[in-house]
Design a protein around this motif. Structure first.
Motif, PDB file in Angstrom:
ATOM      1  N   HIS A  85       9.472 -32.582  47.775  1.00 20.51           N
ATOM      2  CA  HIS A  85       9.237 -33.786  46.974  1.00 20.51           C
ATOM      3  C   HIS A  85      10.400 -34.059  46.029  1.00 20.51           C
ATOM      4  O   HIS A  85      11.082 -33.144  45.580  1.00 20.51           O
ATOM      5  CB  HIS A  85       7.894 -33.727  46.236  1.00 20.51           C
ATOM      6  CG  HIS A  85       7.738 -32.632  45.221  1.00 20.51           C
ATOM      7  ND1 HIS A  85       8.076 -32.805  43.908  1.00 20.51           N
ATOM      8  CD2 HIS A  85       7.261 -31.372  45.320  1.00 20.51           C
ATOM      9  CE1 HIS A  85       7.801 -31.690  43.238  1.00 20.51           C
ATOM     10  NE2 HIS A  85       7.309 -30.792  44.069  1.00 20.51           N
ATOM     11  N   ASP A 237      12.118 -27.691  40.513  1.00 20.78           N
ATOM     12  CA  ASP A 237      10.904 -28.089  41.239  1.00 20.78           C
ATOM     13  C   ASP A 237      10.920 -29.617  41.302  1.00 20.78           C
ATOM     14  O   ASP A 237      10.599 -30.269  40.321  1.00 20.78           O
ATOM     15  CB  ASP A 237       9.673 -27.566  40.506  1.00 20.78           C
ATOM     16  CG  ASP A 237       8.373 -28.107  41.071  1.00 20.78           C
ATOM     17  OD1 ASP A 237       8.387 -28.654  42.181  1.00 20.78           O
ATOM     18  OD2 ASP A 237       7.337 -28.001  40.377  1.00 20.78           O
ATOM     19  N   ASN A 238      11.389 -30.312  42.393  1.00 19.61           N
ATOM     20  CA  ASN A 238      11.561 -29.632  43.624  1.00 19.61           C
ATOM     21  C   ASN A 238      12.866 -30.069  44.292  1.00 19.61           C
ATOM     22  O   ASN A 238      13.004 -30.077  45.506  1.00 19.61           O
ATOM     23  CB  ASN A 238      10.337 -29.914  44.516  1.00 19.61           C
ATOM     24  CG  ASN A 238      10.289 -29.040  45.725  1.00 19.61           C
ATOM     25  OD1 ASN A 238      10.930 -28.027  45.800  1.00 19.61           O
ATOM     26  ND2 ASN A 238       9.547 -29.472  46.711  1.00 19.61           N
ATOM     27  N   GLU A 266       4.589 -36.485  44.207  1.00 19.81           N
ATOM     28  CA  GLU A 266       3.833 -35.248  44.443  1.00 19.81           C
ATOM     29  C   GLU A 266       3.198 -34.746  43.153  1.00 19.81           C
ATOM     30  O   GLU A 266       2.086 -34.237  43.155  1.00 19.81           O
ATOM     31  CB  GLU A 266       4.756 -34.166  45.021  1.00 19.81           C
ATOM     32  CG  GLU A 266       4.013 -32.942  45.556  1.00 19.81           C
ATOM     33  CD  GLU A 266       3.750 -31.841  44.529  1.00 19.81           C
ATOM     34  OE1 GLU A 266       2.948 -30.939  44.832  1.00 19.81           O
ATOM     35  OE2 GLU A 266       4.331 -31.869  43.424  1.00 19.81           O
ATOM     36  N   GLU A 267       3.926 -34.896  42.056  1.00 20.69           N
ATOM     37  CA  GLU A 267       3.435 -34.351  40.781  1.00 20.69           C
ATOM     38  C   GLU A 267       2.230 -35.112  40.246  1.00 20.69           C
ATOM     39  O   GLU A 267       1.602 -34.681  39.286  1.00 20.69           O
ATOM     40  CB  GLU A 267       4.572 -34.342  39.742  1.00 20.69           C
ATOM     41  CG  GLU A 267       5.776 -33.486  40.123  1.00 20.69           C
ATOM     42  CD  GLU A 267       5.471 -31.981  40.157  1.00 20.69           C
ATOM     43  OE1 GLU A 267       4.341 -31.590  39.814  1.00 20.69           O
ATOM     44  OE2 GLU A 267       6.369 -31.220  40.537  1.00 20.69           O
ATOM     45  N   ASP A 308       8.394 -25.899  48.537  1.00 21.98           N
ATOM     46  CA  ASP A 308       8.177 -26.206  47.126  1.00 21.98           C
ATOM     47  C   ASP A 308       8.227 -24.874  46.377  1.00 21.98           C
ATOM     48  O   ASP A 308       7.723 -23.863  46.883  1.00 21.98           O
ATOM     49  CB  ASP A 308       6.808 -26.884  46.954  1.00 21.98           C
ATOM     50  CG  ASP A 308       6.716 -27.694  45.673  1.00 21.98           C
ATOM     51  OD1 ASP A 308       7.611 -27.556  44.817  1.00 21.98           O
ATOM     52  OD2 ASP A 308       5.738 -28.449  45.538  1.00 21.98           O
TER      53      ASP A 308
HETATM   54 ZN    ZN Z   1       6.724 -28.957  43.150  1.00 20.95          ZN
END
Ligand code: ZN
Length: 429
Positions: A85, A237-238, A266-267, A308
């Protein structure tokens, strides 16, 4: 310069040049184009060639790059897929952000994702993202923007004014976080500031309408430790996995189908048009293999590595890990396993990864969350459930996840790229 140092140098410049998902996608696209990938637009009709290399983006913040197989059809070759991501937890500027108190010009900010808030105080911050505006021709256009210099700061409250500061003070996201941008006699105008900044980079701007802008730390990513064992940076990340996947794809040189997908949001759960829970990947497969049976055959011959970062064991908080599953920095990539499918790893996909790692004597570690704690998740289970492809969840171990400055091990990066490269070159998955 040896290969390891060259890779670390490239990684550091990628991290510094990618303060937002928009910038990360821009960076990745230009690397791919330099290596002969052709940019396709989702609005156009496509003529794809055997062995062709292509890249497509959505919302400027998600990207898919892929190689068509050279000698076999896609339904024979399948795809060696790697997913990551592009977004990271951060502070976003609100739509009407101007705050004017005691002569200070401040910005209202919204928390994006699971931000570890404390490390954001007393940092030299800047602003970057995408701005939409009307240009001098009256057209609605958008452009990426990056102030680059430190123009904002969130000062801590002095300990003398809060004697409880070191014993667990809660951080109120609404009142503690608005950064200082400067001092001003009159009410500031944020859009006017953006107009000036855009014009500096050669844009003709009649009126700024909207934007997606985040604050970021201007401190460069750096190698840390007596032997430079560690890499410290924001957004590991990431972006780390995006970078490793990109490196491995660019270096891979087999005639089989290979694909890198790096998505936004994604977060915050991946549920968006450009996110992993959206249809971007599936729609691509429908274009590549319109026939349903061929598409199913292609996916049955494919595998996804969802990359990830993993939680390394923190020596000061070792009891947060299961005693047998505490990954250590620089001791290899981590296979993530969860019985409740928070990770998509199966024994089949993890064994495949172990086999590939052994080819280069790369050590592998495992992470399972403590049985009395909840488990995080990744795009792995989402993608796996959406497209029905066998999946592995993996990542390099890191410390300080979701801090404004995270920490990973330099050896792990180099090693993981080698395993990813082996994966992309597999004849059969
Ligand atoms: Zn992540």
């Amino acid at each position: 310069m040896n290969k390891r140092n060259k890779t670390l140098k490239q990684l550091i410049s990628f991290l510094n040049a990618s303060p937002t998902p928009f910038h990360a996608v821009q960076q990745m696209t230009s690397c791919l184009v330099e290596s002969g990938y052709k940019v396709l637009n989702e609005e156009d009709s496509w003529q794809l060639e055997a062995g062709g290399r292509y890249v497509v983006t959505r919302n400027d913040s998600s990207i898919i790059a892929w190689k068509m197989p050279q000698d076999r059809s896609l339904s024979e070759s399948g795809f060696r897929m790697l997913g990551a991501h592009t977004d990271s937890p951060c502070l976003r500027v609100k739509p009407n952000p101007e705050v004017h108190k005691h002569g200070y010009y401040q910005l209202g900010v919204e928390v994006y994702g699971g931000v570890l808030l404390a490390p954001w105080f007393d940092r030299d911050l800047s602003l970057a993202g995408r701005v939409s505006f009307i240009n001098d021709e009256g057209e609605l256009v958008s452009a990426l923007i990056n102030f680059e210099s430190p123009i904002a700061v969130i000062p801590s409250l002095a300990i003398h004014l809060d004697r409880e500061a070191n014993s667990g003070r809660a951080i109120n996201a609404q009142t503690f976080l608005p950064p200082l941008l400067g001092q001003s006699d009159k009410k500031p105008d944020f859009r006017a500031l953006l107009k000036v900044q855009l014009e500096k980079s050669g844009e003709s701007v009649s009126r700024v309408l909207d934007y997606e802008l985040s604050l970021y730390d201007t401190q460069s990513a750096a190698l840390i430790g007596l032997e430079q064992e560690f890499l410290a940076s924001a957004r590991l990340d990431n972006l780390l996995s995006c970078f490793m996947g990109l490196e491995a794809l660019l270096e891979s040189d087999s005639g089989e189908g290979a694909l890198l997908v790096c998505t936004d949001h994604e977060e915050v759960g991946s549920m968006s048009a450009a996110g992993a829970q959206g249809p971007m990947l599936e729609q691509l497969f429908e274009r590549l293999q319109p026939d349903a049976e061929s598409r199913s055959r292609m996916l049955a011959r494919s595998m996804m590595i969802s990359a990830d970062n993993a939680h390394g064991i923190h020596p000061n908080f070792a009891d947060k890990h299961d005693a047998n599953h505490g990954p250590i920095l620089n001791q290899g990539p981590v296979i993530k396993i969860n019985a409740n499918q928070r990770y998509a790893t199966s024994d089949i996909t993890s064994s495949k990864f172990r086999m590939l790692a052994a080819l280069d004597s790369v050590p592998v570690q495992e992470f399972v969350v403590r049985s009395d704690m909840g488990c995080g998740s990744t795009i792995g289970p989402i993608t796996s459930a959406e497209i029905g492809v066998k999946t592995l969840d993996i990542g390099v171990p890191q410390l300080a996840m979701h801090s404004i400055r995270e920490l990973a091990g330099t050896e792990d990066l180099v090693n993981t790229i080698r395993v990813f490269n082996r994966f992309f070159e597999l004849k059969q998955v």
